[in-house]
Enzyme design. Sequence first.
Site, PDB file in Angstrom:
ATOM      1  N   ASP A  79     -44.160 -67.093  54.963  1.00  0.00           N
ATOM      2  CA  ASP A  79     -45.106 -66.432  55.885  1.00  0.00           C
ATOM      3  C   ASP A  79     -46.425 -67.216  55.957  1.00  0.00           C
ATOM      4  OD1 ASP A  79     -43.191 -64.411  56.113  1.00  0.00           O
ATOM      5  OD2 ASP A  79     -44.047 -63.298  54.433  1.00  0.00           O
ATOM      6  N   THR A 105     -42.739 -65.518  46.917  1.00  0.00           N
ATOM      7  CA  THR A 105     -42.837 -64.429  47.902  1.00  0.00           C
ATOM      8  C   THR A 105     -43.986 -64.722  48.875  1.00  0.00           C
ATOM      9  OG1 THR A 105     -42.287 -62.947  46.072  1.00  0.00           O
ATOM     10  CG2 THR A 105     -42.896 -61.920  48.157  1.00  0.00           C
TER      11      THR A 105
HETATM   12  O1  RIB Z   1     -41.792 -62.576  53.091  1.00  0.00           O
HETATM   13  C1  RIB Z   1     -42.239 -61.772  52.041  1.00  0.00           C
HETATM   14  C2  RIB Z   1     -42.250 -60.342  52.451  1.00  0.00           C
HETATM   15  O2  RIB Z   1     -40.937 -59.909  52.661  1.00  0.00           O
HETATM   16  C3  RIB Z   1     -42.823 -59.395  51.416  1.00  0.00           C
HETATM   17  O3  RIB Z   1     -44.212 -59.249  51.513  1.00  0.00           O
HETATM   18  C4  RIB Z   1     -42.029 -58.111  51.645  1.00  0.00           C
HETATM   19  O4  RIB Z   1     -42.789 -57.056  52.119  1.00  0.00           O
HETATM   20  C5  RIB Z   1     -40.919 -58.496  52.621  1.00  0.00           C
HETATM   21  O5  RIB Z   1     -41.182 -58.076  53.886  1.00  0.00           O
END
Ligand code: RIB
Length: 300
Positions: free
Chosen positions: A245, A241
Amino acid sequence: MLHNFGSINLDHVYRVPHLVRPGETLASHDYRIGLGGKGANQSLAMAKAGGRVCHWGRLGHQDAWARDTLSRAGVEVSRVTLVDEPSGHAIIQVDDRAENAIILFPGANHGFRRADLNKLVAGTQSGDWLLTQNECIGLDKLIPLADNHGLKIAFNPAPMADDVLRLPLSRCWLLFVNRTEAAGLTGLAPDAGPEALLDALVAQLPATEVVLTLGGEGAWYQLGDLRLHQPALPVKAVDTTGAGDTFIGYYMAALQARLPVSECLKRASTAAALAVQRSGAAESIPGLNEVEDELKGEPS
Ligand code: RIB
């Protein structure tokens, strides 16, 4: 300065033995609440990487701590508005193989109005970068507005949905896509090889830089005939997760520092490899010193 029009979520993270099946009730063995949202994660990663980033977002009044967390990390938060609406949140399951499944409640992330977008863009300078994802409302208006204002748009079409196909993507300078997003954009099967995905993307968007992230298979950069590949670091993931990002935030910070694309890819991949070895979204993003130590081959 890079402006990031992006979601801020409260992530409710459940560690589970496997992702819940239809009709099943499953006990989790760990539960935490943390900062998340693709937008907030990307701003945080960029600030941790030493970049200059101004976040544009909306949060419920009761969750001002999330804005403070971004601010403490060095994100400019004067354009994060506290509103009388519930904040966005995500229900995240992470299983023992580090796979995840996410349900989103957009909340305040879907409260932007056209007037807000006009005001935000008016406060930028031509030549600035605008980064965005697909968790806030209004991209169909924002992309043309920002392009007309002279902003360079970097877009991460996540989560991928049909509305992305209706956006004027040729107005973007840079696209960050994973395999699912690349397949969704091109109409190819999700198991298509990287070459096929890149061929289809360049045919569709010949003037747009593309960064294709493939987890353990590394990342590709493409502009026209130029292609570069960055292998992934061999690591054991505990939670992926926020890794994408982290990659994007580190990439944009390196780009802002005018590093060559090969170096942007290397830094971004290294930061993402560190992130997947930790739990959580925002809290898994490594600091610049950790990334630099890893690049020098030193344990952090
Ligand atoms: O890319 C991960 C994110 O996707 C998480 O933090 C969650 O909030 C979703 O937006």
